[in-house]
Design a protein around this motif. Structure first.
Motif, mmCIF file in Angstrom:
data_model
loop_
_atom_site.group_PDB
_atom_site.id
_atom_site.type_symbol
_atom_site.label_atom_id
_atom_site.label_comp_id
_atom_site.label_asym_id
_atom_site.label_seq_id
_atom_site.Cartn_x
_atom_site.Cartn_y
_atom_site.Cartn_z
ATOM 1 N N ILE A 17 0.839 -1.200 0.000
ATOM 2 C CA ILE A 17 0.000 0.000 0.000
ATOM 3 C C ILE A 17 0.876 1.253 0.000
ATOM 4 O O ILE A 17 0.621 2.213 -0.744
ATOM 5 C CB ILE A 17 -0.934 -0.014 1.220
ATOM 6 C CG1 ILE A 17 -1.921 -1.179 1.107
ATOM 7 C CG2 ILE A 17 -1.690 1.311 1.339
ATOM 8 C CD1 ILE A 17 -2.704 -1.449 2.374
ATOM 9 N N LEU A 18 1.926 1.254 0.837
ATOM 10 C CA LEU A 18 2.848 2.386 0.891
ATOM 11 C C LEU A 18 3.524 2.610 -0.454
ATOM 12 O O LEU A 18 3.653 3.756 -0.917
ATOM 13 C CB LEU A 18 3.904 2.141 1.973
ATOM 14 C CG LEU A 18 5.023 3.184 2.107
ATOM 15 C CD1 LEU A 18 4.436 4.543 2.486
ATOM 16 C CD2 LEU A 18 6.044 2.729 3.139
ATOM 17 N N VAL A 20 2.473 1.862 -3.496
ATOM 18 C CA VAL A 20 1.532 2.416 -4.470
ATOM 19 C C VAL A 20 1.273 3.896 -4.183
ATOM 20 O O VAL A 20 1.247 4.737 -5.093
ATOM 21 C CB VAL A 20 0.206 1.627 -4.449
ATOM 22 C CG1 VAL A 20 -0.872 2.361 -5.241
ATOM 23 C CG2 VAL A 20 0.425 0.237 -5.028
ATOM 24 N N GLN A 21 1.102 4.246 -2.912
ATOM 25 C CA GLN A 21 0.847 5.643 -2.561
ATOM 26 C C GLN A 21 2.043 6.531 -2.902
ATOM 27 O O GLN A 21 1.877 7.642 -3.418
ATOM 28 C CB GLN A 21 0.496 5.743 -1.077
ATOM 29 C CG GLN A 21 -0.854 5.133 -0.731
ATOM 30 C CD GLN A 21 -1.176 5.226 0.744
ATOM 31 O OE1 GLN A 21 -0.314 5.478 1.577
ATOM 32 N NE2 GLN A 21 -2.440 5.020 1.077
ATOM 33 N N LEU A 22 3.248 6.058 -2.627
ATOM 34 C CA LEU A 22 4.439 6.833 -2.957
ATOM 35 C C LEU A 22 4.596 7.009 -4.460
ATOM 36 O O LEU A 22 5.005 8.074 -4.937
ATOM 37 C CB LEU A 22 5.683 6.152 -2.374
ATOM 38 C CG LEU A 22 5.923 6.347 -0.881
ATOM 39 C CD1 LEU A 22 7.066 5.453 -0.399
ATOM 40 C CD2 LEU A 22 6.230 7.797 -0.566
ATOM 41 N N GLU A 23 4.278 5.953 -5.216
ATOM 42 C CA GLU A 23 4.374 6.045 -6.669
ATOM 43 C C GLU A 23 3.400 7.080 -7.213
ATOM 44 O O GLU A 23 3.749 7.882 -8.086
ATOM 45 C CB GLU A 23 4.108 4.678 -7.297
ATOM 46 C CG GLU A 23 4.312 4.652 -8.803
ATOM 47 C CD GLU A 23 4.173 3.257 -9.377
ATOM 48 O OE1 GLU A 23 4.542 3.069 -10.554
ATOM 49 O OE2 GLU A 23 3.683 2.361 -8.666
ATOM 50 N N HIS A 24 2.169 7.090 -6.684
ATOM 51 C CA HIS A 24 1.181 8.070 -7.131
ATOM 52 C C HIS A 24 1.600 9.489 -6.756
ATOM 53 O O HIS A 24 1.472 10.426 -7.562
ATOM 54 C CB HIS A 24 -0.185 7.747 -6.509
ATOM 55 C CG HIS A 24 -0.814 6.523 -7.082
ATOM 56 N ND1 HIS A 24 -1.913 5.904 -6.501
ATOM 57 C CD2 HIS A 24 -0.518 5.782 -8.182
ATOM 58 C CE1 HIS A 24 -2.256 4.852 -7.219
ATOM 59 N NE2 HIS A 24 -1.421 4.755 -8.235
ATOM 60 N N LEU A 25 2.119 9.661 -5.538
ATOM 61 C CA LEU A 25 2.576 10.981 -5.109
ATOM 62 C C LEU A 25 3.733 11.469 -5.973
ATOM 63 O O LEU A 25 3.783 12.643 -6.360
ATOM 64 C CB LEU A 25 3.010 10.932 -3.643
ATOM 65 C CG LEU A 25 1.892 10.918 -2.597
ATOM 66 C CD1 LEU A 25 2.476 10.685 -1.208
ATOM 67 C CD2 LEU A 25 1.119 12.237 -2.630
ATOM 68 N N GLN A 28 2.462 12.717 -9.273
ATOM 69 C CA GLN A 28 1.786 14.011 -9.145
ATOM 70 C C GLN A 28 2.788 15.146 -8.947
ATOM 71 O O GLN A 28 2.671 16.207 -9.580
ATOM 72 C CB GLN A 28 0.804 13.970 -7.967
ATOM 73 C CG GLN A 28 -0.367 13.015 -8.169
ATOM 74 C CD GLN A 28 -1.229 12.906 -6.931
ATOM 75 O OE1 GLN A 28 -1.387 13.867 -6.172
ATOM 76 N NE2 GLN A 28 -1.803 11.738 -6.714
ATOM 77 N N SER A 47 10.092 6.306 -3.229
ATOM 78 C CA SER A 47 9.236 5.442 -4.035
ATOM 79 C C SER A 47 10.015 4.244 -4.569
ATOM 80 O O SER A 47 9.519 3.109 -4.542
ATOM 81 C CB SER A 47 8.645 6.242 -5.201
ATOM 82 O OG SER A 47 7.828 5.418 -6.009
ATOM 83 N N ASN A 51 9.047 0.420 -3.698
ATOM 84 C CA ASN A 51 8.593 -0.424 -4.803
ATOM 85 C C ASN A 51 9.585 -1.523 -5.162
ATOM 86 O O ASN A 51 9.191 -2.545 -5.719
ATOM 87 C CB ASN A 51 8.308 0.440 -6.044
ATOM 88 C CG ASN A 51 6.957 1.107 -5.982
ATOM 89 O OD1 ASN A 51 5.944 0.494 -6.271
ATOM 90 N ND2 ASN A 51 6.937 2.380 -5.582
ATOM 91 N N GLN A 229 -2.790 -4.804 6.830
ATOM 92 C CA GLN A 229 -2.697 -3.593 6.027
ATOM 93 C C GLN A 229 -2.392 -2.346 6.853
ATOM 94 O O GLN A 229 -2.671 -1.217 6.437
ATOM 95 C CB GLN A 229 -3.987 -3.393 5.228
ATOM 96 C CG GLN A 229 -4.324 -4.586 4.336
ATOM 97 C CD GLN A 229 -5.684 -4.484 3.689
ATOM 98 O OE1 GLN A 229 -6.269 -3.414 3.605
ATOM 99 N NE2 GLN A 229 -6.199 -5.612 3.232
#
Length: 275
Positions: A17-18, A20-25, A28, A47, A51, A229
């Protein structure tokens, strides 16, 4: 077998989960012009760190057997969104319930290290962990696997037939507490126990193991999903499973009969022994 559409598995571990969130951030932030270049660089590194960890661990771990790889493919091909478990439980089945390569290899190591001959699994799903542990047992060893869902049990047994170690696995289709009581009454004893079933039942499973003679003197108990999670330590409202795991973890901490360590392996793996 109903074939499921090809969908990437959703992240179900704190690290996943971490990552994926870092990749999205990162994506952006990269598109913003008025952001410090050093901040962008640090976020990219964070990230990459998150990952890259699981793939690297996977590449450095002994590969799974052909039978386990085939079991994974069959599980991923099944359309679990169309199938629900029996009336005893309301939990929907999904391919992410599979233990997987790293955890399977870890359990195999524990079987080797403890020199276990009899293993009890509470919650089998399609049988990845059961088969992984069976591969580490001597030829006269046995895995007794408890599974409440008859369809899943039959699915797993078909997979076991493709392995030279499948004959070591005995499947008990019934609510796990009922099976455990029957095993205790019959005088069965186990060297290693793996719990990966309905989370609300974890406390009852552990207490029954400790209150009966099901455990060999130096038995090892392994409990899956004890990080759930990240819900037990995150702020905000948790799911029913998150609440159940937090309750279980605290019960383990408070129990003077045992000692334990929670490993950050996938979604959390707690090791327990009687003192």
């Amino acid at each position: 077998m109903t074939v499921a559409p090809t969908v990437a598995p959703r992240p179900v571990t704190p690290l996943g989960i971490l990552a994926v969130q870092l990749e999205h951030l990162t994506q952006q932030i990269e598109g913003l012009e008025n952001v410090d270049a050093n901040l962008k660089s640090q976020l990219r590194q964070a990230s990459e760190l998150a990952n890259g960890l699981d793939p690297y661990i996977n590449s450095c771990t002994t590969p799974e057997s052909p039978a386990l790889a085939a079991l994974v493919k069959r599980t991923q091909a099944e359309n679990w969104s169309k199938r629900f478990s029996d009336s005893e439980t309301v939990q929907q089945l999904e391919q992410e319930m599979l233990s997987g390569h790293i955890e399977g290899q870890t359990l195999k190591f524990f079987v080797h290290l403890t020199r276990a001959k009899r293993v009890l699994e509470i919650g089998m799903f399609t049988g990845y962990s059961a088969l992984a542990m069976a591969e580490a047992l001597p030829d006269d060893g046995e895995v007794v696997a408890c599974e409440v869902d008859a369809y899943v049990a039959e699915f797993a047994q078909q997979c076991f037939k493709e392995s030279p170690h499948g004959h070591k696995i005995s499947v008990k289709v019934a609510p796990a507490l009922l099976t455990l009581k029957e095993l205790a009454a019959a005088g069965d004893v186990f060297d290693l126990v793996f719990i990966d079933a309905d989370k609300a039942g974890y406390v009852d499973y552990l207490n029954l193991l400790l209150d009966t003679k099901l455990l060999a003197p130096n038995a090892l108990i392994c409990v899956d999903n004890t990080l759930m999670q990240g819900q037990p330590y995150l702020s905000g409202e948790a799911t029913a499973n998150g609440v159940a795991i937090a309750k279980f973890n605290q019960a383990v901490v408070d129990d003077p009969r045992i000692e334990q360590v929670l490993l950050p392996l996938r979604d959390g793996l707690t090791l327990i022994r009687r003192v």
